[in-house]
Design a protein around this motif. Structure first.
Motif, PDB file in Angstrom:
ATOM      1  N   LEU A  28       0.832  -1.218   0.000  1.00  0.00           N
ATOM      2  CA  LEU A  28       0.000   0.000   0.000  1.00  0.00           C
ATOM      3  C   LEU A  28       0.860   1.260   0.000  1.00  0.00           C
ATOM      4  O   LEU A  28       0.545   2.229  -0.701  1.00  0.00           O
ATOM      5  CB  LEU A  28      -0.941   0.008   1.198  1.00  0.00           C
ATOM      6  CG  LEU A  28      -2.140  -0.928   1.102  1.00  0.00           C
ATOM      7  CD1 LEU A  28      -3.001  -0.800   2.354  1.00  0.00           C
ATOM      8  CD2 LEU A  28      -2.971  -0.641  -0.131  1.00  0.00           C
ATOM      9  N   ARG A  29       1.952   1.250   0.765  1.00  0.00           N
ATOM     10  CA  ARG A  29       2.856   2.414   0.764  1.00  0.00           C
ATOM     11  C   ARG A  29       3.446   2.632  -0.621  1.00  0.00           C
ATOM     12  O   ARG A  29       3.572   3.765  -1.091  1.00  0.00           O
ATOM     13  CB  ARG A  29       3.974   2.236   1.793  1.00  0.00           C
ATOM     14  CG  ARG A  29       3.571   2.531   3.207  1.00  0.00           C
ATOM     15  CD  ARG A  29       4.786   2.601   4.122  1.00  0.00           C
ATOM     16  NE  ARG A  29       5.607   1.400   4.085  1.00  0.00           N
ATOM     17  CZ  ARG A  29       5.427   0.326   4.841  1.00  0.00           C
ATOM     18  NH1 ARG A  29       4.426   0.297   5.706  1.00  0.00           N
ATOM     19  NH2 ARG A  29       6.230  -0.706   4.754  1.00  0.00           N
ATOM     20  N   THR A  30       3.824   1.546  -1.267  1.00  0.00           N
ATOM     21  CA  THR A  30       4.371   1.657  -2.615  1.00  0.00           C
ATOM     22  C   THR A  30       3.322   2.212  -3.573  1.00  0.00           C
ATOM     23  O   THR A  30       3.620   3.078  -4.406  1.00  0.00           O
ATOM     24  CB  THR A  30       4.877   0.288  -3.105  1.00  0.00           C
ATOM     25  OG1 THR A  30       5.862  -0.199  -2.178  1.00  0.00           O
ATOM     26  CG2 THR A  30       5.471   0.375  -4.492  1.00  0.00           C
ATOM     27  N   ALA A  31       2.096   1.721  -3.462  1.00  0.00           N
ATOM     28  CA  ALA A  31       1.013   2.221  -4.314  1.00  0.00           C
ATOM     29  C   ALA A  31       0.786   3.718  -4.082  1.00  0.00           C
ATOM     30  O   ALA A  31       0.637   4.489  -5.044  1.00  0.00           O
ATOM     31  CB  ALA A  31      -0.276   1.439  -4.044  1.00  0.00           C
ATOM     32  N   LEU A  32       0.775   4.134  -2.829  1.00  0.00           N
ATOM     33  CA  LEU A  32       0.576   5.554  -2.520  1.00  0.00           C
ATOM     34  C   LEU A  32       1.744   6.399  -3.025  1.00  0.00           C
ATOM     35  O   LEU A  32       1.546   7.519  -3.505  1.00  0.00           O
ATOM     36  CB  LEU A  32       0.376   5.748  -1.022  1.00  0.00           C
ATOM     37  CG  LEU A  32      -0.954   5.230  -0.475  1.00  0.00           C
ATOM     38  CD1 LEU A  32      -0.962   5.285   1.052  1.00  0.00           C
ATOM     39  CD2 LEU A  32      -2.113   6.009  -1.050  1.00  0.00           C
ATOM     40  N   ALA A  33       2.955   5.866  -2.940  1.00  0.00           N
ATOM     41  CA  ALA A  33       4.120   6.596  -3.452  1.00  0.00           C
ATOM     42  C   ALA A  33       4.020   6.765  -4.972  1.00  0.00           C
ATOM     43  O   ALA A  33       4.354   7.832  -5.505  1.00  0.00           O
ATOM     44  CB  ALA A  33       5.406   5.863  -3.076  1.00  0.00           C
ATOM     45  N   LEU A  34       3.580   5.723  -5.658  1.00  0.00           N
ATOM     46  CA  LEU A  34       3.406   5.832  -7.105  1.00  0.00           C
ATOM     47  C   LEU A  34       2.338   6.872  -7.453  1.00  0.00           C
ATOM     48  O   LEU A  34       2.508   7.675  -8.378  1.00  0.00           O
ATOM     49  CB  LEU A  34       3.027   4.472  -7.700  1.00  0.00           C
ATOM     50  CG  LEU A  34       4.157   3.442  -7.749  1.00  0.00           C
ATOM     51  CD1 LEU A  34       3.593   2.052  -8.034  1.00  0.00           C
ATOM     52  CD2 LEU A  34       5.192   3.832  -8.774  1.00  0.00           C
ATOM     53  N   LEU A  35       1.243   6.867  -6.710  1.00  0.00           N
ATOM     54  CA  LEU A  35       0.184   7.860  -6.944  1.00  0.00           C
ATOM     55  C   LEU A  35       0.671   9.272  -6.633  1.00  0.00           C
ATOM     56  O   LEU A  35       0.388  10.212  -7.380  1.00  0.00           O
ATOM     57  CB  LEU A  35      -1.050   7.521  -6.122  1.00  0.00           C
ATOM     58  CG  LEU A  35      -1.792   6.256  -6.562  1.00  0.00           C
ATOM     59  CD1 LEU A  35      -2.844   5.863  -5.531  1.00  0.00           C
ATOM     60  CD2 LEU A  35      -2.426   6.459  -7.921  1.00  0.00           C
ATOM     61  N   GLY A  65       0.002   2.465  -9.591  1.00  0.00           N
ATOM     62  CA  GLY A  65      -0.340   2.620  -8.186  1.00  0.00           C
ATOM     63  C   GLY A  65      -1.749   2.138  -7.878  1.00  0.00           C
ATOM     64  O   GLY A  65      -1.995   1.492  -6.857  1.00  0.00           O
ATOM     65  N   THR A  66      -2.675   2.424  -8.775  1.00  0.00           N
ATOM     66  CA  THR A  66      -4.061   1.996  -8.586  1.00  0.00           C
ATOM     67  C   THR A  66      -4.182   0.479  -8.648  1.00  0.00           C
ATOM     68  O   THR A  66      -4.841  -0.146  -7.808  1.00  0.00           O
ATOM     69  CB  THR A  66      -4.962   2.654  -9.648  1.00  0.00           C
ATOM     70  OG1 THR A  66      -4.833   4.074  -9.530  1.00  0.00           O
ATOM     71  CG2 THR A  66      -6.408   2.260  -9.472  1.00  0.00           C
ATOM     72  N   VAL A  67      -3.539  -0.128  -9.641  1.00  0.00           N
ATOM     73  CA  VAL A  67      -3.577  -1.592  -9.774  1.00  0.00           C
ATOM     74  C   VAL A  67      -2.924  -2.250  -8.568  1.00  0.00           C
ATOM     75  O   VAL A  67      -3.442  -3.228  -8.011  1.00  0.00           O
ATOM     76  CB  VAL A  67      -2.901  -2.029 -11.095  1.00  0.00           C
ATOM     77  CG1 VAL A  67      -2.656  -3.529 -11.128  1.00  0.00           C
ATOM     78  CG2 VAL A  67      -3.748  -1.607 -12.283  1.00  0.00           C
ATOM     79  N   PHE A  96       6.965  -8.081 -10.392  1.00  0.00           N
ATOM     80  CA  PHE A  96       7.383  -7.978 -11.787  1.00  0.00           C
ATOM     81  C   PHE A  96       6.811  -6.721 -12.430  1.00  0.00           C
ATOM     82  O   PHE A  96       7.526  -5.957 -13.091  1.00  0.00           O
ATOM     83  CB  PHE A  96       6.958  -9.223 -12.560  1.00  0.00           C
ATOM     84  CG  PHE A  96       7.218  -9.138 -14.036  1.00  0.00           C
ATOM     85  CD1 PHE A  96       8.494  -9.294 -14.533  1.00  0.00           C
ATOM     86  CD2 PHE A  96       6.183  -8.872 -14.920  1.00  0.00           C
ATOM     87  CE1 PHE A  96       8.741  -9.188 -15.888  1.00  0.00           C
ATOM     88  CE2 PHE A  96       6.414  -8.769 -16.279  1.00  0.00           C
ATOM     89  CZ  PHE A  96       7.699  -8.931 -16.765  1.00  0.00           C
ATOM     90  N   VAL A  97       5.517  -6.496 -12.240  1.00  0.00           N
ATOM     91  CA  VAL A  97       4.856  -5.338 -12.851  1.00  0.00           C
ATOM     92  C   VAL A  97       5.445  -4.036 -12.307  1.00  0.00           C
ATOM     93  O   VAL A  97       5.760  -3.118 -13.076  1.00  0.00           O
ATOM     94  CB  VAL A  97       3.329  -5.389 -12.625  1.00  0.00           C
ATOM     95  CG1 VAL A  97       2.664  -4.087 -13.020  1.00  0.00           C
ATOM     96  CG2 VAL A  97       2.732  -6.545 -13.401  1.00  0.00           C
ATOM     97  N   VAL A  98       5.607  -3.944 -10.994  1.00  0.00           N
ATOM     98  CA  VAL A  98       6.156  -2.722 -10.406  1.00  0.00           C
ATOM     99  C   VAL A  98       7.587  -2.496 -10.895  1.00  0.00           C
ATOM    100  O   VAL A  98       7.980  -1.366 -11.222  1.00  0.00           O
ATOM    101  CB  VAL A  98       6.092  -2.781  -8.859  1.00  0.00           C
ATOM    102  CG1 VAL A  98       6.816  -1.610  -8.234  1.00  0.00           C
ATOM    103  CG2 VAL A  98       4.642  -2.794  -8.402  1.00  0.00           C
TER     104      VAL A  98
END
Length: 118
Positions: A28-35, A65-67, A96-98
């Motif tokens: 979740l932190r990684t997703a928020l950082a991407l957003l 980030g959303t995915v 892999f995707v990230v």
């Protein structure tokens, strides 16, 4: 709200459950950082010399980030379920995707920087 599968199998060692939760929170932190990176890129970074690159990179980061946020709970649940049933942990395509998206964004930035310095 407790999922049905939570009552199946045996309760795993709480340390593994907490480790799985920490991994979920890291996703979740990684997703928020991407957003956040997408918002910063779209709103704070001046336009690049190549038209559309800034918007394209921002969209790429936002979609990734959303995915990632959407699939991080699913990953947590799959691991939790596997631990409850004593099965091997399932593989995931999320790293892999990230990694690919980060590499693509890095290549795009390098190309823009090289084009800008000429």
């Amino acid at each position: 709200m407790t999922p049905r599968w939570y009552e199946e199998g045996e309760e795993p060692d709480y340390r593994f459950t907490l480790a799985n939760e920490r991994t979920f929170l890291a996703w979740l932190r990684t997703a928020l950082a991407l957003l956040a990176g997408a918002v910063a890129l779209a709103q704070l970074v001046p336009a690049f010399s190549v038209a559309g690159v800034r918007t394209g990179l921002a969209v790429l980061l936002a979609v990734t980030g959303t995915v990632l946020a959407a699939f991080s709970y699913r990953r947590w649940a799959q691991v939790q379920r596997a631990m409850r049933h004593g099965r091997p942990l399932p593989m995931t395509w999320l790293p892999f995707v990230v990694g690919v998206v980060a590499a693509l964004a890095g290549v795009a930035v390098v190309v823009v920087v090289l084009l800008h310095t000429r």
